[in-house]
Structure formats: structure tokens, C-alpha cells
Scaffold this motif. Structure first.
Motif, PDB file in Angstrom:
ATOM      1  N   ASN A 124      -0.355  -0.767  -4.683  1.00 41.42           N
ATOM      2  CA  ASN A 124       0.302  -0.890  -3.371  1.00 41.42           C
ATOM      3  C   ASN A 124      -0.421  -1.867  -2.452  1.00 41.42           C
ATOM      4  OD1 ASN A 124       2.777   0.915  -2.867  1.00 41.42           O
ATOM      5  ND2 ASN A 124       1.407   2.169  -4.130  1.00 41.42           N
ATOM      6  N   ILE A 125      -1.735  -1.922  -2.535  1.00 44.12           N
ATOM      7  CA  ILE A 125      -2.474  -2.909  -1.731  1.00 44.12           C
ATOM      8  C   ILE A 125      -2.107  -4.315  -2.200  1.00 44.12           C
ATOM      9  CG2 ILE A 125      -4.759  -3.908  -1.384  1.00 44.12           C
ATOM     10  CD1 ILE A 125      -5.970  -1.282  -1.142  1.00 44.12           C
ATOM     11  N   VAL A 159       0.624  -5.325  -3.662  1.00 42.88           N
ATOM     12  CA  VAL A 159       1.987  -5.682  -3.253  1.00 42.88           C
ATOM     13  C   VAL A 159       2.042  -5.908  -1.732  1.00 42.88           C
ATOM     14  CG1 VAL A 159       4.401  -4.910  -3.174  1.00 42.88           C
ATOM     15  CG2 VAL A 159       3.032  -4.498  -5.227  1.00 42.88           C
ATOM     16  N   ALA A 160       1.346  -5.068  -0.977  1.00 37.22           N
ATOM     17  CA  ALA A 160       1.352  -5.219   0.486  1.00 37.22           C
ATOM     18  C   ALA A 160       0.741  -6.571   0.882  1.00 37.22           C
ATOM     19  CB  ALA A 160       0.589  -4.078   1.149  1.00 37.22           C
ATOM     20  N   LEU A 161      -0.314  -6.982   0.208  1.00 39.43           N
ATOM     21  CA  LEU A 161      -0.914  -8.294   0.517  1.00 39.43           C
ATOM     22  C   LEU A 161       0.065  -9.409   0.163  1.00 39.43           C
ATOM     23  CD1 LEU A 161      -4.589  -7.744  -0.727  1.00 39.43           C
ATOM     24  CD2 LEU A 161      -3.842  -8.032   1.646  1.00 39.43           C
ATOM     25  N   ALA A 162       0.725  -9.268  -0.992  1.00 39.69           N
ATOM     26  CA  ALA A 162       1.706 -10.290  -1.396  1.00 39.69           C
ATOM     27  C   ALA A 162       2.851 -10.358  -0.388  1.00 39.69           C
ATOM     28  CB  ALA A 162       2.231  -9.982  -2.799  1.00 39.69           C
ATOM     29  N   GLN A 163       3.224  -9.209   0.181  1.00 42.90           N
ATOM     30  CA  GLN A 163       4.316  -9.199   1.171  1.00 42.90           C
ATOM     31  C   GLN A 163       3.975 -10.018   2.414  1.00 42.90           C
ATOM     32  OE1 GLN A 163       4.755  -4.920   1.569  1.00 42.90           O
ATOM     33  NE2 GLN A 163       6.627  -4.890   0.341  1.00 42.90           N
ATOM     34  N   THR A 164       2.690 -10.194   2.689  1.00 46.52           N
ATOM     35  CA  THR A 164       2.302 -10.993   3.860  1.00 46.52           C
ATOM     36  C   THR A 164       2.295 -12.490   3.542  1.00 46.52           C
ATOM     37  OG1 THR A 164      -0.080 -11.118   3.390  1.00 46.52           O
ATOM     38  CG2 THR A 164       0.688  -9.173   4.599  1.00 46.52           C
ATOM     39  N   GLY A 165       2.495 -12.828   2.264  1.00 42.10           N
ATOM     40  CA  GLY A 165       2.480 -14.234   1.869  1.00 42.10           C
ATOM     41  C   GLY A 165       1.222 -14.625   1.116  1.00 42.10           C
ATOM     42  N   ALA A 166       0.307 -13.671   0.911  1.00 43.83           N
ATOM     43  CA  ALA A 166      -0.912 -13.991   0.160  1.00 43.83           C
ATOM     44  C   ALA A 166      -0.585 -14.111  -1.331  1.00 43.83           C
ATOM     45  CB  ALA A 166      -1.948 -12.883   0.372  1.00 43.83           C
ATOM     46  N   LEU A 209      -0.717   2.518   3.607  1.00 42.27           N
ATOM     47  CA  LEU A 209      -1.183   1.571   2.586  1.00 42.27           C
ATOM     48  C   LEU A 209      -1.174   0.135   3.115  1.00 42.27           C
ATOM     49  CD1 LEU A 209       0.534   3.383  -0.359  1.00 42.27           C
ATOM     50  CD2 LEU A 209      -1.851   2.647  -0.404  1.00 42.27           C
ATOM     51  N   ARG A 210      -0.139  -0.194   3.896  1.00 39.35           N
ATOM     52  CA  ARG A 210      -0.091  -1.551   4.478  1.00 39.35           C
ATOM     53  C   ARG A 210      -1.257  -1.760   5.438  1.00 39.35           C
ATOM     54  NH1 ARG A 210       5.357  -1.250   4.946  1.00 39.35           N
ATOM     55  NH2 ARG A 210       5.177  -0.587   7.110  1.00 39.35           N
ATOM     56  N   ALA A 211      -1.498  -0.756   6.271  1.00 41.20           N
ATOM     57  CA  ALA A 211      -2.606  -0.879   7.235  1.00 41.20           C
ATOM     58  C   ALA A 211      -3.933  -1.048   6.491  1.00 41.20           C
ATOM     59  CB  ALA A 211      -2.635   0.349   8.139  1.00 41.20           C
ATOM     60  N   ILE A 212      -4.098  -0.309   5.397  1.00 38.63           N
ATOM     61  CA  ILE A 212      -5.336  -0.421   4.604  1.00 38.63           C
ATOM     62  C   ILE A 212      -5.467  -1.829   4.016  1.00 38.63           C
ATOM     63  CG2 ILE A 212      -6.415   0.372   2.439  1.00 38.63           C
ATOM     64  CD1 ILE A 212      -5.243   3.214   3.232  1.00 38.63           C
ATOM     65  N   ALA A 213      -4.352  -2.357   3.508  1.00 39.83           N
ATOM     66  CA  ALA A 213      -4.384  -3.705   2.912  1.00 39.83           C
ATOM     67  C   ALA A 213      -4.816  -4.743   3.952  1.00 39.83           C
ATOM     68  CB  ALA A 213      -3.017  -4.057   2.328  1.00 39.83           C
TER      69      ALA A 213
END
Ligand SMILES: Nc1ncnc2c1ncn2[C@@H]1O[C@H](COP(=O)(O)OP(=O)(O)OP(=O)(O)O)[C@@H](O)[C@H]1O
Ligand SMILES: [Mg+2]
Length: 357
Positions: free
Chosen positions: A121-122, A124-131, A340-344
Motif C-alpha cells: 500500500n505504501i 501504491v500510495a507513493l506511485a499515486q503521487t507520481g513517484a 496508509l497514504r499519510a504514512i507513505a
């Protein structure tokens, strides 16, 4: 003093504005670029953040706008936000993976606490920001990441090159993945895998076409064994994240894990407390502390390591893992996905600080 509105005066007025995590001037960090002044007092510039997943993005933009608006003649401030993730610091005698900026381990002393769930989940969450994100499933004995990332039927493409075989990672939900599950027959006896561990992990690092990555997340097997040693002795790690549950025994194990990383000179960037409390699906306003409460915060404090966040126990998170649609994709507004997003983002901020300070 009557200042002329030009790019120099814009940079001067922005000089005192700091990156809140790095505690340095944005101008001195070269994060303000391409300042332009158009007719009528329209000021525009590019703010180059140190990660696409910057947790303080809005805050920094607002600070910049406020500062520039104090200049006489400014009617509008347009900020274009981009990011350049810094390269982690090099470590003597360790060979980095070309193109990969930061390698991060997700680890735990105890099995089944949710490492893979957090790692996937981290990522995917990082990828969602464009990383640009890769996931290395280092759990040779029980590889779960292909299932959790919806890639259980994927096959790795293998190219030959002058330096030997090169594996093409599988890809889903914005994340590149390699896993032992792609390479071996599911019925292969476990005993066969042990001696191969060192070789396999090195192969997953250096013989995979990872391309350019901001973050390579390594999902570790439980404990403090061979995989951890092989990895930390082979590559420079930007840092490790330790996943725990609020239970005392799990916390004791996390302490062991923390010491191991400290002995291997890998910075522990934080603790994640998973399964912190149960949210019943039919009564989402209720919380039950099944495994006790506050343990992660207490351990983090005792060990002097930040608590990156706490994740509730939610049925939809388990279902997301089983179905290959991680909760940050399947139900982005759920309490778990938000945590999970906040953690990422929190982690990405810490990685940038570790690289630059
Ligand atoms: N916050 C959560 N809410 C609900 N279910 C969860 C949560 N975290 C993990 N799980 C479930 O618990 C089980 C174990 O999680 P996971 O596989 O991520 O743990 P692990 O630490 O990687 O285990 P192992 O040590 O075997 O590698 C999985 O079925 C997963 O879906
Ligand atoms: Mg796992």
C-alpha cells in the motif's frame, strides 16, 4: 524602500521561506526556479519539491505565495509544483542499484503483522503521487506481494544481455514488482530455496531492469535472518520501516529488529503500528482495541524513532490484499487507506531529509 518587481526581488523575498522538514531556505536549496514576471504584476515560478509525495506541499505553496504577495505591484502568484527526489547518501563498500534513488526496507521482528500489506500500500500510495516506484518481494519462503498487487498470474520476461539474464519486472497499480513467486513452481519444496537466497536477492537487485526509480520498497520476510543480512550488506539502504502491532510481544520483537538495523548502520526511519484498533464494518464509528493500545507510540518514544502512523484493522484491507486491489486503490476514503497514504507521505518526507541533511 521601493523595490523593483523583478526576478531578483522575488528570490530575495522568498529567501527566508524554509522547507519545514529540511529547515533550510527554499532558495538556497534551489527549489525555486524559473521565476517570471508578466505584465500587470503576475508572478510565476516553479517550486521543485524533494519528493512528489511531499506531505507539506500545500503548506509550502501557501508560504511562498504569502511572501511574494508582500512585494509591491504583485497582483497574482502562480506556483507550478514539480519534484526531484534526491539520491540517498552513498555507503562505503555497498553498491547501489543504478537508476534507483532510494532503497527502503519494510521489516518486522514478528510474522503476520502486516509488512506486506504496508509495503504494497505504501508503494501504491507513493506511485499515486507520481513517484516512480518498485517493490522487491524479499520473502523467498512465503512471497505474497504478487497476490496483493493483483499480479498472481504474471510471468516475468527474461532478456539475455552481455552481463547475463535481465528480468523485466511485472507492473500493476503503478508499481513494478519482482518476486520469488514469479520464478519458481508454487509446489517447489521450501528447503530448496534457502541456499539460493543470497543469489536470488542479488539477482533481484542488480539483474532486474528497474529503470529509473524514486523508491524501491523491499518487503522483508519476518525476523532478523539471512534475507535482512544479505540485503543490508549488499546495497546501501536509505532506511528501514518497522511494522508492529500494539501487543507487547510484537513490540519486543520490533526492538530486536530495530537493534539489528542500527548495528548494520541502516537508519530506522520510523515505526508503523498496524492493527491498532478494529473498525466494525456495520458500526464504522466504533473502535475496539483488540491488541491493546498505544504500544507503537510508546515503543517509538522509548527507542527515539518516529511513529509514522497507525493503521486500523479493517476487513476491507484484508479483502483488498486477497483480491489484488490494495485498499488505497479499492477504497481510498477508508480509514485504513487514509492512514496508509499519510504514512507513505510521512516516510517520503523523512527519506528526503535523510538524503539532504
Ligand atoms: N490493517 C489490516 N486490516 C485487516 N487485515 C489486515 C491488516 N493488515 C494486515 N492484514 C491481513 O493480515 C494478514 C497478514 O498480513 P501480511 O501478509 O501483510 O503480514 P506480513 O507481516 O507480511 O506476514 P508475513 O510475516 O507472513 O510476511 C493478511 O491476510 C492481511 O490481509
Ligand atoms: Mg509478508
Amino acid at each position: 524602500m521601493n523595490k523593483i518587481l523583478d526576478s531578483q526581488s522575488v528570490l530575495e523575498v522568498l529567501r527566508p521561506v524554509q522547507d519545514p522538514e529540511l529547515r533550510k531556505s527554499l532558495v538556497e536549496l534551489n527549489m525555486i526556479r524559473n521565476v517570471q514576471i508578466n505584465d500587470g504584476g503576475n508572478v510565476s515560478f516553479t517550486l521543485v519539491l524533494t519528493t512528489p509525495a511531499c506531505p507539506l506541499r500545500e503548506f509550502i505553496v501557501e508560504d511562498c505565495q504569502k511572501a511574494v504577495k508582500t512585494l509591491p505591484g504583485v497582483t497574482n502568484v502562480a506556483v507550478e509544483v514539480t519534484a526531484e527526489t534526491p539520491q540517498q547518501k552513498s555507503v562505503p563498500d555497498r553498491t547501489g542499484v543504478p537508476g534507483v534513488k532510494n532503497i527502503l526496507a519494510v521489516s518486522s521482528g514478528k510474522g503476520g503483522v502486516g509488512k506486506s500489506t504496508v509495503a504494497v500500500n505504501i508503494a501504491v500510495a507513493l506511485a499515486q503521487t507520481g513517484a516512480k516506484v518498485g517493490l522487491l518481494d524479499a520473502d523467498i519462503y512465503g512471497p505474497n506481494d504478487p497476490t496483493m498487487l493483483g499480479l498472481s498470474d504474471a510471468q516475468l520476461v527474461v532478456h539475455s544481455s552481455p552481463n547475463g539474464e535481465i528480468l523485466e519486472p511485472a507492473f500493476n497499480h503503478g508499481v513494478k514488482l519482482v518476486s520469488m513467486a514469479f520464478l519458481i513452481d508454487k509446489d517447489q519444496p521450501v528447503i530448496w530455496r534457502g541456499p539460493m537466497l543470497n543469489g536470488i536477492i542479488r539477482k533481484f537487485l542488480y539483474q532486474v531492469d528497474w529503470g529509473e526509480l524514486d523508491y524501491l520498497i523491499v518487503d522483508m520476510p519476518p525476523g532478523t535472518g539471512d534475507a535482512q543480512l544479505t540485503l543490508t550488506q549488499a546495497v546501501p539502504m536509505a532506511g528501514a520501516v518497522i511494522v508492529t502491532t500494539p501487543q507487547t510481544v510484537s513490540l519486543l520483537d520490533s526492538r530486536k529488529g530495530l537493534r539489528m538495523f542500527q548495528q548494520l548502520n541502516v537508519p530506522v526511519l520510523g515505526i508503523v503500528e498496524n492493527m491498532s484498533y478494529f473498525i466494525p464494518p456495520d458500526m464504522p464509528e466504533k473502535q475496539y482495541d483488540i491488541f491493546g493500545s498505544g504500544g507503537g507510540a510508546k515503543t517509538a518514544e522509548e527507542l527515539g524513532v518516529p511513529l509514522l502512523g497507525t493503521i486500523p484493522l479493517e476487513i476491507s484491507t484484508r479483502i483488498g490484499g486477497d483480491n489484488g486491489v490494495p485498499i488505497v486503490v479499492a477504497d481510498p476514503d477508508s480509514a485504513s487507506a487514509k492512514a496508509l497514504r499519510a504514512i507513505a507521505l510521512n516516510l517520503a518526507g523523512k527519506v528526503s531529509v535523510a538524503a539532504l541533511v
